[in-house]
Design an enzyme around this catalytic site. Structure first.
Site, short mmCIF file in Angstrom:
data_model
loop_
_atom_site.label_atom_id
_atom_site.label_comp_id
_atom_site.label_asym_id
_atom_site.label_seq_id
_atom_site.Cartn_x
_atom_site.Cartn_y
_atom_site.Cartn_z
N LYS A 318 0.82 -1.22 0.00
CA LYS A 318 0.00 0.00 0.00
C LYS A 318 0.85 1.27 0.00
O LYS A 318 2.03 1.24 0.34
CB LYS A 318 -0.98 -0.03 1.18
N ARG A 353 -3.44 -10.17 4.92
CA ARG A 353 -3.83 -10.24 3.51
C ARG A 353 -2.67 -9.73 2.69
O ARG A 353 -2.28 -8.56 2.83
CB ARG A 353 -5.09 -9.39 3.29
#
Ligand code: PT1
Length: 375
Positions: A318, A353
């Site tokens: 991210k 995840r």
């Protein structure tokens, strides 16, 4: 430690009331220990299991106070005498074992952090930009992740990265259903990453056993779709929609605000008939949060155990990891993503995840050795 006192408390009715978990000030387990040291400290009454173990914590940040577990327990016991009303209950939520997720053990001495591998069946995902946009390629990729050690395959057909535009439900269904079907037929544990009730229902019928919803079952019919099944659900926090969420997100206290919002969603699930042991929470890294918000959520991640649910996180590749490591290319954010996964695991997150399954598995295996954990 895996048989700590209070293991059966999950069955007790008041424990289920998320409103009681919202007490102030927030509780942050700290002084996290692992391995033989954790067991010894728990036995000596100087540590409490973190979410049933294998980690334990010796201290608690309680507003401005830093308290040893032994002192906290004393305080909790005085609760009956008009002291800290719900402290005992909140301590129990923090330390009691978590239920298995779709048959995967999450708590106890031998439990290890579960790896959820990202399988995007989208032409526009932020970090794997259409690498496996067609269902056939996605299935092959997912099988490879399973061989590399993914415990769960998270299948998604709609990008939710910042700025992403929604796709039609038919389009989403066409993308994900063949993939869910093929992977479930292979005996893999499949989660469906969707916000939409009709996609949830179809994916559950096709064999998905976990619903992963970045909108935490707020879309019309979503609560009912999960309630009328027996699958588990990951409730993720998001501010706004993917299209708009990064426009000046602001919080009073990001950790407390996200915690309280998730508590309300857990309560909505209870009311809809979804039992506590089917619920996993996720603070939603990168969803309507600044780089500083994400930093606070990661540093204080252990506070989220206070809802008594298993905890999932998505940190992989991210943009805040890019910001912390000066790396613009999402695919080159692997070192930062591995450190983030270890950071979350060290605060007791049960599910990570990730895009890079083999690498994450290796990193977590080595971290466990260094921490003195047995598996
Ligand atoms: C997540 C998650 C998810 N993240 C769960 N599901 C994404 N349970 C999709 C960026 O800042 O964290 N938890 N499903 C992907 N979303 C993002 C968000 C991707 C932010 C990229 C960014 O780069």
């Amino acid at each position: 430690m895996n048989e700590i006192k209070g293991a059966s408390a999950v069955q007790r009715e008041p424990f289920f009331d998320p409103r009681q978990m919202r007490g102030r000030p927030g509780l942050e387990p700290t002084g996290v220990v692992a391995g033989p040291v954790a067991l010894a400290l728990c036995e000596a009454g100087q540590a409490l299991a973190l979410a049933g173990g294998p980690l334990a914590f010796t201290h608690m940040r309680f507003g401005n106070e830093l308290l040893a577990v032994a002192d906290l327990r004393r305080r909790a016991e005085q609760a009956d005498m008009g002291g800290d009303e719900n402290l005992a209950l909140r301590l129990e939520a923090l330390s009691c074992p978590r239920a298995p997720l779709a048959g995967l053990a999450l708590s106890g001495r031998g439990a290890r952090t579960r790896i959820m591998g990202v399988c995007n069946v989208t032409p526009d995902s932020f970090s794997d930009g259409g690498d496996h946009a067609d269902p056939g390629a996605a299935v092959t990729f997912a099988r490879r992740m399973a061989e590399a050690g993914a415990d769960i395959i998270d299948v998604g057909g709609e990008s939710t990265r910042p700025g992403a535009l929604p796709v039609s439900h038919t389009e989403e269904l066409d993308r994900v259903l063949p993939v869910v079907e093929a992977l479930a037929a292979n005996g893999l544990t499949v989660s469906i990453d969707t916000r939409h009730a009709d996609v949830m229902r179809a994916a559950i019928a096709a064999g998905a056993t976990i619903v992963n919803d970045v909108a935490a079952l707020t879309e019309p019919g979503a609560l009912e779709a999960v309630a009328q099944s027996n699958v588990s659900v990951i409730l993720m926090h998001m501010r706004g929609t993917p299209e708009t969420m990064q426009a000046r997100p602001a919080y009073e206290d990001v950790v407390q605000d996200v915690f309280d919002w998730l508590a309300d969603r857990v309560q909505a699930c209870h009311i809809a008939g979804i039992s506590h042991d089917r619920i996993v929470i996720d603070p939603g890294f990168g969803f309507g949060k600044t780089v500083e918000h994400n930093a606070a959520l990661l540093a204080q991640l252990a506070r989220f155990h206070g809802l008594g649910c298993a905890l999932a996180v998505g940190l992989s590749r991210k943009s805040f990891i890019g910001a912390w490591t000066s790396e613009k290319d999402p695919k080159a954010r692997l070192p930062g993503s591995l450190a983030a996964a270890i950071s979350a695991a060290a605060r007791g997150a049960q599910i990570v995840r990730v895009h890079d399954v083999a690498q994450t598995r290796a990193a977590l295996a080595v971290w466990r050795k260094g921490a003195g954990l047995s598996v």
